[in-house]
Design a protein around this motif. Structure first.
Motif, PDB file in Angstrom:
ATOM      1  N   LEU A  32       0.828  -1.201   0.000  1.00 46.15           N
ATOM      2  CA  LEU A  32       0.000   0.000   0.000  1.00 46.15           C
ATOM      3  C   LEU A  32       0.864   1.254   0.000  1.00 46.15           C
ATOM      4  O   LEU A  32       2.036   1.236   0.385  1.00 46.15           O
ATOM      5  CB  LEU A  32      -0.981   0.005   1.172  1.00 46.15           C
TER       6      LEU A  32
ATOM      7  N   PHE B  36      -7.315  -2.106   3.182  1.00 46.15           N
ATOM      8  CA  PHE B  36      -6.493  -2.378   2.002  1.00 46.15           C
ATOM      9  C   PHE B  36      -6.378  -3.880   1.763  1.00 46.15           C
ATOM     10  O   PHE B  36      -6.518  -4.354   0.634  1.00 46.15           O
ATOM     11  CB  PHE B  36      -5.108  -1.765   2.167  1.00 46.15           C
TER      12      PHE B  36
ATOM     13  N   VAL C 227      -7.717  -5.926  -1.636  1.00 46.27           N
ATOM     14  CA  VAL C 227      -6.912  -6.763  -2.531  1.00 46.27           C
ATOM     15  C   VAL C 227      -7.702  -7.984  -2.983  1.00 46.27           C
ATOM     16  O   VAL C 227      -7.635  -8.402  -4.145  1.00 46.27           O
ATOM     17  CB  VAL C 227      -5.592  -7.184  -1.849  1.00 46.27           C
TER      18      VAL C 227
ATOM     19  N   GLN D 242      -8.786  -4.768  -8.380  1.00 50.25           N
ATOM     20  CA  GLN D 242      -7.946  -3.588  -8.545  1.00 50.25           C
ATOM     21  C   GLN D 242      -8.698  -2.284  -8.291  1.00 50.25           C
ATOM     22  O   GLN D 242      -8.135  -1.323  -7.756  1.00 50.25           O
ATOM     23  CB  GLN D 242      -7.344  -3.558  -9.953  1.00 50.25           C
TER      24      GLN D 242
ATOM     25  N   VAL E 162      -8.635  -1.721  -4.681  1.00 51.58           N
ATOM     26  CA  VAL E 162      -7.268  -1.410  -4.248  1.00 51.58           C
ATOM     27  C   VAL E 162      -6.953   0.053  -4.551  1.00 51.58           C
ATOM     28  O   VAL E 162      -6.400   0.776  -3.706  1.00 51.58           O
ATOM     29  CB  VAL E 162      -6.250  -2.334  -4.943  1.00 51.58           C
TER      30      VAL E 162
ATOM     31  N   SER F 206      -8.814   2.266  -2.130  1.00 51.24           N
ATOM     32  CA  SER F 206      -8.223   2.205  -0.799  1.00 51.24           C
ATOM     33  C   SER F 206      -6.944   3.044  -0.736  1.00 51.24           C
ATOM     34  O   SER F 206      -6.724   3.797   0.217  1.00 51.24           O
ATOM     35  CB  SER F 206      -7.926   0.749  -0.425  1.00 51.24           C
ATOM     36  N   ASN F 207      -6.105   2.938  -1.758  1.00 46.73           N
ATOM     37  CA  ASN F 207      -4.887   3.739  -1.805  1.00 46.73           C
ATOM     38  C   ASN F 207      -5.202   5.233  -1.870  1.00 46.73           C
ATOM     39  O   ASN F 207      -4.524   6.059  -1.243  1.00 46.73           O
ATOM     40  CB  ASN F 207      -4.042   3.349  -3.020  1.00 46.73           C
TER      41      ASN F 207
END
Length: 303
Positions: free
Chosen positions: A153, A258, A262, A266, A269, A272-273
């Motif tokens: 992450l 996170f 996963v 994607q 992800v 979340s990032n």
């Protein structure tokens, strides 16, 4: 499902697709015009779902504006567990708040703060080491899940360093029975402009500051609501120790989110990032734990 209590009175059953819960959810109308929410789970979750229903019953007894628990039982010839709750008519606060004036958003936030204070009168415990033990164990599972997810992450070193340096903030915390995901996704604004809480799944005995991490999620769509909630809950002045614990919980829960993302793909992800990047911007990479959305808002909305 035809062995659910009063199933013969159901005149409409429509599936609901929203939410991440594994429960199957349905909008129900009865022949008397009553509107209900039906949640159906696998029987293997019986104890967990019974516990959830009992907690909702306790919280509802405090007079909270919420989806009211009505019935709990076993259906589908013993293969499923069901909960029947009252239906709350309205729109998700997350969708409505941005269209309202800053003052109205703030006032709804103040109501959310009052709701939390009322909730925690149901069951509460004085400061002790219990919560530190509970959450430390939970955090260890978060970290293990992250380490095995196979993806890195954003800001990993910064996040883990913060957790290590601030773990003592968990010491000597009180605990209360609270909605553990109390944010705008789980609130409804009714046509009568009343704020209601929904989706009490996962609620339990937690540190009140942990329950207040929902203000950080809500701040993305309505910082004025979040400010109002904090002002109402704390009686005007937010204590300094809240911001440290708030940052600690946000980091820990972001790592967990996170790892879950996963497994979902994607798109999750990336989202979340992005949320981690937003959080780090709010607190200037932990150089100032009071988030910018709180410090920079016009004080005229805080009256």
């Amino acid at each position: 499902m035809n062995d659910i209590n009063n199933y013969n009175t159901f005149t409409k059953i429509e599936p609901i697709q929203k939410g991440w819960s594994s429960d199957k959810k349905y909008y129900v109308e009865t022949n008397s015009g009553e509107r209900l929410l039906l949640r159906v789970s696998d029987f293997s979750e019986y104890e967990e779902k019974k516990h959830e229903f009992d907690l909702m019953t306790q919280i509802a007894a405090a007079g909270i504006n919420m989806s009211q628990p009505i019935d709990f039982g076993v259906c589908s010839c013993g293969k499923k567990v069901y909960q029947i709750l009252s239906w709350v008519e309205g729109e998700e606060a997350k969708e409505v708040l941005p269209s309202l004036s800053e003052k109205v958003q703030y006032d709804f936030g103040r109501e959310a703060g009052r709701m939390m204070l009322k909730m925690q009168t149901v069951e509460s415990y004085p400061p002790s080491s219990d919560w530190a033990n509970i959450y430390s164990e939970r955090l260890s599972k978060y970290i293990e899940a992250y380490k095995t997810c196979g993806v890195t992450l954003i800001g990993e070193d910064l996040l883990f360093s913060f957790l290590e340096q601030h773990s003592s903030c968990l010491d000597n915390r009180p605990m209360c029975l609270l909605h553990a995901d109390f944010q705008s996704d789980n609130m409804v604004i009714t046509p009568e402009n009343k704020l209601y809480a929904i989706d009490f799944q996962g609620s339990g005995i937690v540190d009140p500051y942990y329950a207040l991490t929902g203000v950080m999620v809500t701040a993305e769509v309505s910082p004025h609501f979040s400010i109002g909630q904090l002002h109402s809950y704390f009686g005007g002045q937010v204590p300094e120790d809240f911001w440290e614990l708030n940052a600690f919980y946000m980091v820990a829960e972001s790592i967990n989110a996170f790892a879950v993302a996963v497994a979902l793909g994607q798109k999750e992800v990336d989202y979340s990032n992005e949320m981690i990047k937003v959080m780090l911007e709010w607190v200037d990479n932990f150089n100032n734990l009071i988030p910018s959305w709180y410090k920079n808002q016009d004080t005229s909305t805080r009256l």
